[in-house]
Design an enzyme around this catalytic site. Structure first.
Site, mmCIF file in Angstrom:
data_model
loop_
_atom_site.group_PDB
_atom_site.id
_atom_site.type_symbol
_atom_site.label_atom_id
_atom_site.label_comp_id
_atom_site.label_asym_id
_atom_site.label_seq_id
_atom_site.Cartn_x
_atom_site.Cartn_y
_atom_site.Cartn_z
ATOM 1 N N GLY A 165 0.790 -1.231 0.000
ATOM 2 C CA GLY A 165 0.000 0.000 0.000
ATOM 3 C C GLY A 165 0.821 1.279 0.000
ATOM 4 N N GLU A 200 -2.708 0.253 -12.737
ATOM 5 C CA GLU A 200 -3.651 -0.867 -12.648
ATOM 6 C C GLU A 200 -5.061 -0.309 -12.553
ATOM 7 O OE1 GLU A 200 -2.974 -3.436 -9.305
ATOM 8 O OE2 GLU A 200 -1.332 -4.495 -10.263
ATOM 9 N N ARG A 292 8.975 -13.474 2.534
ATOM 10 C CA ARG A 292 9.311 -13.666 3.953
ATOM 11 C C ARG A 292 8.207 -14.467 4.638
ATOM 12 N NH1 ARG A 292 6.639 -8.684 3.491
ATOM 13 N NH2 ARG A 292 4.698 -8.728 4.676
#
Ligand code: MV4
Length: 445
Positions: A165, A200, A292
């Site tokens: 974000g 997008e 991760r």
């Protein structure tokens, strides 16, 4: 098997990794900043090394100090946990240069997936749906305007080096695109040292669904199903659950297999999460991949019965996965609530201070991952998360009831926490009915 590793992290995830090490007979070396010197979990480590003052730049983010600690402690590997250096390519490279195993993916996979434009390309190549948008980075405003016309407003401008974000802007027409485009590039340059942006189509009120993946060094790759992380506020997740309650069997299979195709294409090894948006027609689109272990990994552990940290350690030790996808089952429902030292009645502002009373919940179906105990002082230096409560039950209705019971039991005094906010969400009619999306918290609270 690795015999001795260093944990380049703090708090609950450091403790979580120490526990996994000890179950595998691995010695765990902890590092700590001066601010963490009294942390109780340090006593559980086989050795604890002070790496500097409270500030992250001088301790948990300081590569020379962490590498020095690793050399002094004579470890074979470093587990970075999440946050801090977990997705730092430079750090992974230095580990490898120093002959230390980075418990994570190969540097090449980190590079590929860390660049969101490259990741989109990879997903497309793997025949995975991506959000309609630009083919690559967009350099010129004129090109952006032309593309936006084709895509159709609203359009999102995203930073290629961003993610989670950060560096995102919604634009609704040519005028707002004109003013946002240059600003977005400048912002990306300032924040990430990379001004690449891409476009997008803006998906209205999607659900956020992510797939847990694990790959070994021999080409075996498996998924551990999905998590729904739609309950978030300002890109900070608050509640996560598995399975995603709106997926049918067919869509779930498609989604999980799509995640595997992307990670195969990336030459991935170790734990990863592949993020998707799910639109109101329940169509999914790849958005980004995280290289991760994530905060919310316990919900996946509860529904699959697999210890993901132990898998990370085994894979980094060179073990191969010896079972099949069909051996991984999703059983029941798990929900996680993040407990932050924040005041939900005061815009979630930090609520640091000494904890004078601490009584964690327990009983059937309840797991608490936390480094906190009575007497611990929460500082504002680090992330405000102080505990994760995870419940596992046969059904979503029962899981919600267990979570409410657990949060009502939880005593953390006198600081303010997000427990009341989580309870409000768990009691909300729309949450109970599953009618949620990434805008739920902002719309209703
Ligand atoms: C989006 C989107 C709508 N359309 N992309 C935010 C975090 C980052 N991982 C991607 N994010 C979004 N990307 C398109 N094309 C909406 C979000 C989004 C969001 C995504 C996941 C979880 C929470 C979110 C909250 C607001 C916006």
């Amino acid at each position: 098997m690795l015999s001795r590793i260093l944990i380049a992290n703090r708090g609950e995830i450091a403790l979580r990794i120490i526990r996994a090490c000890h179950e595998l007979g691995i010695e765990a070396v902890a590092v700590y900043s001066e601010a963490d010197k009294d942390a109780a979990y340090l006593a559980l480590a086989d050795e604890a090394i002070c790496i500097g003052p409270a500030g992250c730049a001088e301790s948990y983010l300081n590569i020379p100090r962490i590498i020095s600690a690793a050399e002094i402690a004579d470890v074979e590997a470093i587990h970075p946990g999440y946050g801090f250096l977990a997705e730092n390519i430079n750090f992974a490279e230095i580990c490898s240069d120093c002959g230390i195993t980075f418990i994570g993916p190969p540097v090449e996979a980190m590079r590929l997936l860390g660049d969101k434009v490259e990741a989109r390309r990879l997903a497309h190549k793997a025949r995975v749906p991506i959000v309609p948008g630009s083919d690559g980075a967009v350099k010129e405003e004129a090109e952006a305007l032309k593309l936006a016309g084709k895509i159709g407003y609203p359009v999102l401008i995203k930073a290629s080096a961003g993610g989670g974000g950060r560096g995102m802007r919604v634009v609704h027409n040519d005028i707002s695109l004109r003013s946002a485009f240059g600003a977005a590039r400048a912002e990306a340059e300032a924040a990430f040292g990379d001004d690449s942006v891409y476009l997008e189509k803006f998906i209205h009120e999607p659900r956020h669904v992510e797939v847990q993946v694990m790959a070994d060094g021999a080409g075996n790759i498996l998924h551990f199903y999905e998590r729904d992380c739609s309950i978030q506020r300002r890109h900070q997740k608050m509640i996560e659950e598995s399975p995603c309650p709106v997926l049918d069997r067919h869509t779930r299979k498609e989604l999980c297999e799509a995640a595997l195709r992307i990670m195969k294409e990336a030459g991935y090894v170790n734990a990863a999460t592949v993020e998707f948006l799910l639109d109101s027609d329940r169509k999914f689109y790849f958005i980004e991949a995280n290289t991760r272990i994530q905060v919310e990994h316990p919900v996946t552990e509860m529904v699959t019965g697999h210890d993901l940290i132990k898998w990370q350690l085994k894979i980094a030790s060179g073990h191969t996965i010896k079972f099949r996808q069909s051996n991984i089952r999703q059983t029941g429902v798990a929900i996680e609530c993040r407990i932050n030292a924040e005041d939900p009645r005061n815009s979630f502002s930090p609520s640091p201070g000494a904890i004078t009373r601490y009584i964690p919940p327990g009983g059937p179906g309840v797991r608490v991952d936390s480094h906190v105990s009575q007497g611990w002082t929460v500082s504002t230096t680090y992330d405000s998360m102080i505990a994760k409560v995870i419940v596992h039950q046969r059904t979503r209705t029962e899981a919600i009831a267990t979570m409410r019971r657990a949060l009502q039991e939880f005593v953390i005094e006198p600081i303010k926490t997000t427990i009341p906010a989580c309870l409000d969400i768990l009691s909300h009619n729309l949450f109970v009915k599953n009618q949620i999306d990434t805008g739920f918290v902002e719309r209703n609270f």
